[in-house]
Scaffold this motif. Sequence first.
Motif, PDB file in Angstrom:
ATOM      1  N   LEU A  54       0.834  -1.375   0.095  1.00  0.00           N
ATOM      2  CA  LEU A  54      -0.007   0.074   0.046  1.00  0.00           C
ATOM      3  C   LEU A  54       0.839   1.320  -0.044  1.00  0.00           C
ATOM      4  CD1 LEU A  54      -2.937  -1.116   2.399  1.00  0.00           C
ATOM      5  CD2 LEU A  54      -2.869  -0.797  -0.276  1.00  0.00           C
ATOM      6  N   PRO A  55       1.559   1.530   1.067  1.00  0.00           N
ATOM      7  CA  PRO A  55       2.379   2.906   0.952  1.00  0.00           C
ATOM      8  C   PRO A  55       3.560   2.785  -0.518  1.00  0.00           C
ATOM      9  CG  PRO A  55       3.330   1.167   2.532  1.00  0.00           C
ATOM     10  CD  PRO A  55       2.263   0.608   1.865  1.00  0.00           C
ATOM     11  N   ILE A  56       3.851   1.543  -0.919  1.00  0.00           N
ATOM     12  CA  ILE A  56       4.727   1.597  -1.992  1.00  0.00           C
ATOM     13  C   ILE A  56       3.859   2.106  -3.338  1.00  0.00           C
ATOM     14  CG2 ILE A  56       6.188   0.195  -3.742  1.00  0.00           C
ATOM     15  CD1 ILE A  56       7.326   0.617  -0.675  1.00  0.00           C
ATOM     16  N   LEU A  57       2.823   1.619  -3.262  1.00  0.00           N
ATOM     17  CA  LEU A  57       1.920   2.026  -4.576  1.00  0.00           C
ATOM     18  C   LEU A  57       1.492   3.803  -4.427  1.00  0.00           C
ATOM     19  CD1 LEU A  57      -0.788  -0.636  -4.690  1.00  0.00           C
ATOM     20  CD2 LEU A  57       1.072  -0.362  -6.289  1.00  0.00           C
ATOM     21  N   ILE A  58       1.762   4.310  -3.606  1.00  0.00           N
ATOM     22  CA  ILE A  58       1.505   5.635  -3.208  1.00  0.00           C
ATOM     23  C   ILE A  58       2.867   6.340  -3.265  1.00  0.00           C
ATOM     24  CG2 ILE A  58       0.762   7.672  -1.778  1.00  0.00           C
ATOM     25  CD1 ILE A  58      -1.144   5.511  -0.398  1.00  0.00           C
ATOM     26  N   LEU A  59       3.839   5.855  -2.708  1.00  0.00           N
ATOM     27  CA  LEU A  59       5.016   6.577  -2.730  1.00  0.00           C
ATOM     28  C   LEU A  59       5.777   6.699  -4.013  1.00  0.00           C
ATOM     29  CD1 LEU A  59       6.123   5.833   0.911  1.00  0.00           C
ATOM     30  CD2 LEU A  59       5.480   7.779   0.104  1.00  0.00           C
ATOM     31  N   VAL A  60       5.796   5.289  -4.826  1.00  0.00           N
ATOM     32  CA  VAL A  60       6.609   5.340  -6.047  1.00  0.00           C
ATOM     33  C   VAL A  60       6.269   6.465  -7.081  1.00  0.00           C
ATOM     34  CG1 VAL A  60       6.765   4.076  -8.094  1.00  0.00           C
ATOM     35  CG2 VAL A  60       7.406   3.067  -5.852  1.00  0.00           C
ATOM     36  N   PRO A  61       4.988   6.808  -7.368  1.00  0.00           N
ATOM     37  CA  PRO A  61       4.425   7.867  -8.007  1.00  0.00           C
ATOM     38  C   PRO A  61       4.751   9.180  -7.452  1.00  0.00           C
ATOM     39  CG  PRO A  61       2.496   6.243  -7.855  1.00  0.00           C
ATOM     40  CD  PRO A  61       3.602   5.834  -6.825  1.00  0.00           C
ATOM     41  N   SER A  62       4.623   9.455  -6.304  1.00  0.00           N
ATOM     42  CA  SER A  62       4.902  10.540  -5.580  1.00  0.00           C
ATOM     43  C   SER A  62       6.437  11.054  -5.732  1.00  0.00           C
ATOM     44  CB  SER A  62       4.548  10.690  -4.206  1.00  0.00           C
ATOM     45  OG  SER A  62       3.129  10.450  -3.854  1.00  0.00           O
ATOM     46  N   LEU A  63       7.185   9.899  -5.426  1.00  0.00           N
ATOM     47  CA  LEU A  63       8.819  10.142  -5.565  1.00  0.00           C
ATOM     48  C   LEU A  63       9.112  10.370  -6.997  1.00  0.00           C
ATOM     49  CD1 LEU A  63      11.374  10.371  -4.146  1.00  0.00           C
ATOM     50  CD2 LEU A  63      11.526   7.842  -4.337  1.00  0.00           C
ATOM     51  N   SER A  64       8.551   9.818  -7.705  1.00  0.00           N
ATOM     52  CA  SER A  64       8.768   9.901  -9.394  1.00  0.00           C
ATOM     53  C   SER A  64       8.441  11.498  -9.757  1.00  0.00           C
ATOM     54  CB  SER A  64       7.977   8.785 -10.407  1.00  0.00           C
ATOM     55  OG  SER A  64       8.512   7.685  -9.899  1.00  0.00           O
ATOM     56  N   PHE A  65       7.373  11.814  -9.417  1.00  0.00           N
ATOM     57  CA  PHE A  65       6.915  13.275  -9.731  1.00  0.00           C
ATOM     58  C   PHE A  65       7.965  14.270  -9.168  1.00  0.00           C
ATOM     59  CE2 PHE A  65       2.608  11.057 -10.831  1.00  0.00           C
ATOM     60  CZ  PHE A  65       2.824  11.544 -12.075  1.00  0.00           C
ATOM     61  N   VAL A  66       8.327  14.127  -7.887  1.00  0.00           N
ATOM     62  CA  VAL A  66       9.062  14.904  -7.013  1.00  0.00           C
ATOM     63  C   VAL A  66      10.404  15.211  -7.763  1.00  0.00           C
ATOM     64  CG1 VAL A  66      10.501  15.196  -4.971  1.00  0.00           C
ATOM     65  CG2 VAL A  66       8.056  14.649  -4.694  1.00  0.00           C
ATOM     66  N   MET A  67      11.122  13.953  -8.137  1.00  0.00           N
ATOM     67  CA  MET A  67      12.237  13.887  -9.073  1.00  0.00           C
ATOM     68  C   MET A  67      12.166  14.684 -10.331  1.00  0.00           C
ATOM     69  SD  MET A  67      13.912  12.604  -6.581  1.00  0.00           S
ATOM     70  CE  MET A  67      15.657  12.330  -7.273  1.00  0.00           C
ATOM     71  N   ILE A  68      10.931  14.428 -10.981  1.00  0.00           N
ATOM     72  CA  ILE A  68      10.759  15.304 -12.298  1.00  0.00           C
ATOM     73  C   ILE A  68      10.883  16.499 -11.928  1.00  0.00           C
ATOM     74  CG2 ILE A  68       9.111  15.546 -14.071  1.00  0.00           C
ATOM     75  CD1 ILE A  68       8.525  12.542 -13.936  1.00  0.00           C
ATOM     76  N   ALA A  69      10.091  16.928 -11.030  1.00  0.00           N
ATOM     77  CA  ALA A  69       9.808  18.350 -10.624  1.00  0.00           C
ATOM     78  C   ALA A  69      11.280  19.013 -10.238  1.00  0.00           C
ATOM     79  CB  ALA A  69       8.882  18.522  -9.500  1.00  0.00           C
ATOM     80  N   ARG A  70      12.141  18.494  -9.420  1.00  0.00           N
ATOM     81  CA  ARG A  70      13.477  18.804  -9.152  1.00  0.00           C
ATOM     82  C   ARG A  70      14.288  19.156 -10.374  1.00  0.00           C
ATOM     83  NH1 ARG A  70      16.242  15.374  -4.989  1.00  0.00           N
ATOM     84  NH2 ARG A  70      17.596  16.924  -5.310  1.00  0.00           N
ATOM     85  N   ARG A  71      14.203  18.228 -11.473  1.00  0.00           N
ATOM     86  CA  ARG A  71      15.041  18.068 -12.423  1.00  0.00           C
ATOM     87  C   ARG A  71      14.328  19.280 -13.295  1.00  0.00           C
ATOM     88  NH1 ARG A  71      15.505  16.872 -17.973  1.00  0.00           N
ATOM     89  NH2 ARG A  71      17.472  15.846 -18.406  1.00  0.00           N
TER      90      ARG A  71
END
Length: 189
Positions: A54-71
């Motif tokens: 459950l947390p992985i299904l939420i955190l993987v997209p969140s973390l991916s979008f954060v890294m895209i925004a940082r870049r």
Amino acid sequence: MALSQDEISALREELVRYLDQILDLTKFGVTSSMAAITVGLALEGEARIITPLLPILILVPSLSFVMIARRSTLRIATYLRHYAGENLHWEQRLRELRQKGGGQRQHPVWVSYHFGTTGMLLLAGWAGLLISGLALASAEQISFAGVGIFAASLLVWLFFTVSAWRLSKRLDTGQEFENELGELWKQIP
């Protein structure tokens, strides 16, 4: 090609939107993943084996979008430095600070603002896995499927942790990525 003041302002506003997005995604990811763990632990019987997912299904997209925004923030900052010339403020000072430090951070990488947000998401994932693992270990009967799902979740999160750590270091410490973007901007007339 010099940028107009309107273009510079629009790009700076976009930077602020990305920074707000990073904070919102971090808050969402941490809060939602902990809520998902709570829901998962409240499940009964075999349904409880999905708790580590459950947390992985939420955190993987969140973390991916954060890294895209940082870049994207770094891409905009290098664009401004390349095309805005004399009209720079914090973008130029950031570059000078990095150059003065020789590209090496003088403090641990987790102290930076951006890695702080990434680190919060990573920590939420590890906390969720720890809680799930403890719940699995304390179960009266441990199923093979439950152990398999936990192990798969652990491996996925380990992969994302290493990837996020490496990308955060690349974005936060040193000039390699910034220089690559600068070279790309120079190729565009």
